[in-house]
Design a protein around this motif. Sequence first.
Motif, mmCIF file in Angstrom:
data_model
loop_
_atom_site.group_PDB
_atom_site.id
_atom_site.type_symbol
_atom_site.label_atom_id
_atom_site.label_comp_id
_atom_site.label_asym_id
_atom_site.label_seq_id
_atom_site.Cartn_x
_atom_site.Cartn_y
_atom_site.Cartn_z
ATOM 1 N N PRO A 222 -36.458 -0.467 -67.248
ATOM 2 C CA PRO A 222 -35.151 -0.842 -67.791
ATOM 3 C C PRO A 222 -34.359 -1.780 -66.897
ATOM 4 O O PRO A 222 -33.551 -2.572 -67.388
ATOM 5 N N GLY A 223 -34.589 -1.730 -65.579
ATOM 6 C CA GLY A 223 -33.835 -2.590 -64.677
ATOM 7 C C GLY A 223 -34.547 -3.880 -64.311
ATOM 8 O O GLY A 223 -34.017 -4.693 -63.557
ATOM 9 N N GLY A 224 -35.742 -4.074 -64.843
ATOM 10 C CA GLY A 224 -36.477 -5.304 -64.579
ATOM 11 C C GLY A 224 -37.147 -5.363 -63.218
ATOM 12 O O GLY A 224 -37.608 -6.427 -62.792
ATOM 13 N N GLN A 225 -37.220 -4.241 -62.493
ATOM 14 C CA GLN A 225 -37.875 -4.237 -61.192
ATOM 15 C C GLN A 225 -39.374 -4.503 -61.355
ATOM 16 O O GLN A 225 -39.963 -4.196 -62.393
ATOM 17 N N PRO A 226 -40.012 -5.068 -60.324
ATOM 18 C CA PRO A 226 -41.449 -5.332 -60.418
ATOM 19 C C PRO A 226 -42.262 -4.044 -60.435
ATOM 20 O O PRO A 226 -41.890 -3.050 -59.800
ATOM 21 N N MET A 227 -43.372 -4.060 -61.178
ATOM 22 C CA MET A 227 -44.237 -2.889 -61.286
ATOM 23 C C MET A 227 -45.689 -3.314 -61.165
ATOM 24 O O MET A 227 -46.097 -4.351 -61.704
ATOM 25 N N THR A 228 -46.447 -2.484 -60.448
ATOM 26 C CA THR A 228 -47.886 -2.680 -60.314
ATOM 27 C C THR A 228 -48.594 -1.424 -60.780
ATOM 28 O O THR A 228 -48.167 -0.313 -60.443
ATOM 29 N N VAL A 229 -49.648 -1.572 -61.582
ATOM 30 C CA VAL A 229 -50.476 -0.422 -61.950
ATOM 31 C C VAL A 229 -51.774 -0.509 -61.173
ATOM 32 O O VAL A 229 -52.325 -1.596 -60.966
ATOM 33 N N CYS A 230 -52.263 0.645 -60.732
ATOM 34 C CA CYS A 230 -53.404 0.674 -59.841
ATOM 35 C C CYS A 230 -54.237 1.911 -60.117
ATOM 36 O O CYS A 230 -53.692 3.014 -60.249
ATOM 37 N N GLN A 231 -55.545 1.758 -60.204
ATOM 38 C CA GLN A 231 -56.408 2.917 -60.378
ATOM 39 C C GLN A 231 -56.628 3.589 -59.035
ATOM 40 O O GLN A 231 -56.896 2.933 -58.025
ATOM 41 N N GLY A 232 -56.522 4.914 -59.017
ATOM 42 C CA GLY A 232 -56.725 5.644 -57.778
ATOM 43 C C GLY A 232 -56.566 7.130 -57.985
ATOM 44 O O GLY A 232 -56.036 7.588 -59.000
ATOM 45 N N ASN A 233 -57.021 7.875 -57.004
ATOM 46 C CA ASN A 233 -56.985 9.336 -57.018
ATOM 47 C C ASN A 233 -55.941 9.809 -56.021
ATOM 48 O O ASN A 233 -55.925 9.365 -54.861
ATOM 49 N N VAL A 234 -55.074 10.724 -56.430
ATOM 50 C CA VAL A 234 -54.032 11.223 -55.533
ATOM 51 C C VAL A 234 -54.630 11.933 -54.327
ATOM 52 O O VAL A 234 -53.985 12.049 -53.287
ATOM 53 N N GLU A 235 -55.865 12.397 -54.433
ATOM 54 C CA GLU A 235 -56.510 13.063 -53.305
ATOM 55 C C GLU A 235 -56.990 12.075 -52.246
ATOM 56 O O GLU A 235 -57.348 12.486 -51.133
ATOM 57 N N ALA A 236 -57.001 10.790 -52.562
ATOM 58 C CA ALA A 236 -57.399 9.742 -51.617
ATOM 59 C C ALA A 236 -56.693 8.454 -52.021
ATOM 60 O O ALA A 236 -57.310 7.514 -52.535
ATOM 61 N N LEU A 237 -55.400 8.386 -51.808
ATOM 62 C CA LEU A 237 -54.598 7.263 -52.279
ATOM 63 C C LEU A 237 -54.993 5.967 -51.570
ATOM 64 O O LEU A 237 -55.171 5.944 -50.348
ATOM 65 N N PRO A 238 -55.124 4.869 -52.326
ATOM 66 C CA PRO A 238 -55.579 3.598 -51.760
ATOM 67 C C PRO A 238 -54.450 2.772 -51.146
ATOM 68 O O PRO A 238 -54.317 1.566 -51.413
ATOM 69 N N PHE A 239 -53.613 3.407 -50.312
ATOM 70 C CA PHE A 239 -52.469 2.731 -49.719
ATOM 71 C C PHE A 239 -52.377 3.066 -48.233
ATOM 72 O O PHE A 239 -52.853 4.103 -47.782
ATOM 73 N N GLU A 240 -51.728 2.174 -47.502
ATOM 74 C CA GLU A 240 -51.533 2.390 -46.069
ATOM 75 C C GLU A 240 -50.508 3.490 -45.827
ATOM 76 O O GLU A 240 -49.658 3.780 -46.681
ATOM 77 N N ALA A 241 -50.567 4.079 -44.657
ATOM 78 C CA ALA A 241 -49.597 5.105 -44.265
ATOM 79 C C ALA A 241 -48.193 4.501 -44.235
ATOM 80 O O ALA A 241 -47.993 3.362 -43.801
#
Length: 198
Positions: free
Chosen positions: A71-90
Amino acid sequence: MMAKVFDLFLSLVIARAWRRSHLERVQGRVLEAGGGSGLSLPCYPLAGWTELVLVDLDQTMLALAAQRELPGGQPMTVCQGNVEALPFEAGAFDTVVAQFLFCGVKQPVQGLRECRRVLAPGGRLFLLEHVRSDHWFLGLLLDALNVVTSRLFADRFNQRVEPLLAEAGWRVVRREDLFLDVIRLLEAVPQEEEAAKS
């Protein structure tokens, strides 16, 4: 087709007011774990945060999420991944949110540890979950339902989330029961940050 049917079912069952309450205090860069088809997206506040990353295992659900807008127009990214091994840096996110996710995660403590790992110092975790009731009759009813839901949908209806949070290194700083004591909103911070304050 199944993704759209599941999407419709969730939109009917999960009240939009619950989603709004869950998301009203998000800040900065937000990770929504298990975001599915993005049913929560219209419920994000207009301001107070900057970017959303939505992660889910199911590519079909993510394709539906990618068609929705914030609703606010902020940028969004969708990404496939498992919460048990998230594909993001600490420390990559200022806020982590999840709605009715950890009742179906195979290793919920590991998933909650991953949420803590990717959270920046001073960040917050917000969970919207269904939990086992402390009322004797309702608790027994959820135990009985769990026999069916855990086998058919891998969904634990009688799970107690707060002990899992503690085991994963979180401290609950706010809890709010939205429907009896079965639908609960939880806000948590890493235990080490709370210890540093005291």
